[in-house]
Design a protein around this motif. Structure first.
Motif, short mmCIF file in Angstrom:
data_model
loop_
_atom_site.label_atom_id
_atom_site.label_comp_id
_atom_site.label_asym_id
_atom_site.label_seq_id
_atom_site.Cartn_x
_atom_site.Cartn_y
_atom_site.Cartn_z
N ASN A 72 0.75 -1.26 -0.16
CA ASN A 72 0.01 -0.01 -0.19
C ASN A 72 0.78 1.34 -0.09
OD1 ASN A 72 -2.88 -1.12 0.56
ND2 ASN A 72 -1.48 -2.12 2.05
N GLY A 73 2.05 1.11 -0.53
CA GLY A 73 3.02 2.27 -0.50
C GLY A 73 2.66 3.19 -1.59
N GLY A 74 3.36 4.35 -1.70
CA GLY A 74 3.23 5.32 -2.74
C GLY A 74 3.88 4.73 -4.07
N ASN A 75 5.03 4.11 -4.20
CA ASN A 75 5.44 3.57 -5.42
C ASN A 75 6.22 2.42 -5.14
OD1 ASN A 75 6.67 3.78 -7.91
ND2 ASN A 75 8.07 5.41 -7.84
N ASP A 76 5.68 1.39 -4.86
CA ASP A 76 6.44 0.03 -4.89
C ASP A 76 6.25 -0.76 -5.98
OD1 ASP A 76 5.92 0.59 -2.09
OD2 ASP A 76 4.30 -0.30 -2.04
N ALA A 77 7.60 -1.09 -6.42
CA ALA A 77 7.88 -1.81 -7.67
C ALA A 77 8.95 -2.69 -7.71
CB ALA A 77 8.27 -0.79 -8.67
N TYR A 78 9.31 -3.46 -8.76
CA TYR A 78 10.60 -4.42 -8.97
C TYR A 78 10.44 -5.37 -7.91
CZ TYR A 78 12.34 -0.75 -11.84
OH TYR A 78 12.25 0.35 -12.93
N PRO A 79 9.33 -6.14 -7.81
CA PRO A 79 9.26 -7.47 -6.66
C PRO A 79 10.16 -8.58 -7.31
CG PRO A 79 7.32 -7.40 -8.17
CD PRO A 79 8.02 -6.10 -8.52
N ARG A 80 10.70 -9.14 -6.25
CA ARG A 80 11.72 -10.31 -6.29
C ARG A 80 11.24 -11.43 -5.35
NH1 ARG A 80 11.49 -8.70 -10.75
NH2 ARG A 80 13.03 -8.16 -12.04
N TRP A 81 11.48 -12.60 -5.86
CA TRP A 81 10.90 -13.66 -4.85
C TRP A 81 12.37 -14.07 -4.09
CZ3 TRP A 81 5.96 -15.64 -4.14
CH2 TRP A 81 5.26 -15.37 -5.01
N SER A 82 11.87 -14.81 -2.68
CA SER A 82 13.12 -15.34 -2.13
C SER A 82 13.13 -17.00 -2.64
CB SER A 82 12.87 -15.48 -0.61
OG SER A 82 11.57 -16.06 -0.31
N PRO A 83 14.22 -17.42 -2.68
CA PRO A 83 14.51 -18.77 -3.19
C PRO A 83 13.42 -19.69 -2.76
CG PRO A 83 16.57 -17.98 -2.75
CD PRO A 83 15.74 -16.92 -2.22
N ASP A 84 13.08 -19.66 -1.48
CA ASP A 84 11.94 -20.53 -0.92
C ASP A 84 10.77 -20.26 -1.36
OD1 ASP A 84 11.42 -18.60 0.58
OD2 ASP A 84 12.38 -19.62 2.35
N GLY A 85 10.40 -19.10 -2.05
CA GLY A 85 9.10 -18.67 -2.40
C GLY A 85 8.21 -18.08 -1.28
N ARG A 86 8.67 -18.02 -0.04
CA ARG A 86 7.99 -17.56 0.86
C ARG A 86 7.96 -16.08 1.19
NH1 ARG A 86 9.84 -20.32 6.46
NH2 ARG A 86 7.98 -19.32 7.21
#
Length: 203
Positions: A186-200
């Motif tokens: 819910n931030g103002g500009n959250d982008a470029y998501p990346r997963w941890s290796p375990d997917g959690r």
């Protein structure tokens, strides 16, 4: 003294030009995170801005002749396509897309070898999926703002991505087939998501 001349909001504003009578402001502006810079015209002071151009290109520098009859601008069009090559032999690049906007908003390999990528469709950025050879391309997001920066989960079941469909840019999550999109931040500009290796976790 600094004065605000319009309450309209843009994510970016380029060069401006004022007509010789001082009554009209011409400028380039972007009204979204992934929206191109378009040429705007606004009555000065305090008028509403309207678009003069409405396309996929970006327009930056603007200048008017002294009689206001001609305008010169710089059109910038970033084009991109996706290429695939074996990591041990990068000379064997193969182009697998050809719409000129593929991957400009990010891309991600899925565990099964498919490629999830963002591309411009009708002026907005949407997320697509295709085989590693470019076959079977399929759109995953539709008519919901700008969607980009896709990242496929390690198990291939989910896609995290950035979207401004609710106004601000936030991280969203959807099934790998594009179903059940839901907002995660819910931030103002959250982008470029990346997963941890375990997917959690999503960073």
């Amino acid at each position: 003294e600094i004065k605000t001349i319009s309450e309209q909001k843009w994510t970016q504003i380029g060069q401006m030009a004022l007509t010789s009578d001082g009554k009209t402001l011409i400028f380039s502006a972007s009204d979204g995170d992934a929206a191109p810079l378009q040429i705007m015209q606004m009555a000065y002071p305090g008028g509403e801005a309207r678009k003069i151009t409405n396309d996929l290109s970006n327009y930056s520098d603007i200048s008017l002749t002294s009689d206001d009859k001609n305008l010169v601008t710089l059109e910038i069009d970033r084009q991109s396509n996706i290429f695939v090559a074996p990591s041990r032999d990068l000379s064997r690049f193969k182009q697998i897309t050809n719409t000129n906007y593929d991957g400009a908003g990010g891309l991600s390999f899925a565990p099964d070898g498919k490629i999830v990528y963002a591309t411009k469709t009708g002026g907005l950025s949407d997320i697509w999926i295709t085989g590693a050879d470019g076959a079977g391309a399929r759109q995953l997001t539709f008519d919901a703002g700008n969607n980009q920066n896709p990242s496929v989960s390690p198990d291939g079941k989910f896609i995290a991505f950035a979207s401004n469909r609710n106004g601000a840019t936030n991280v969203w999550l959807m099934e790998s087939d594009g179903s059940r999109p839901r907002r995660l931040t819910n931030g103002g500009n959250d982008a470029y998501p990346r997963w941890s290796p375990d997917g959690r976790w999503i960073f």
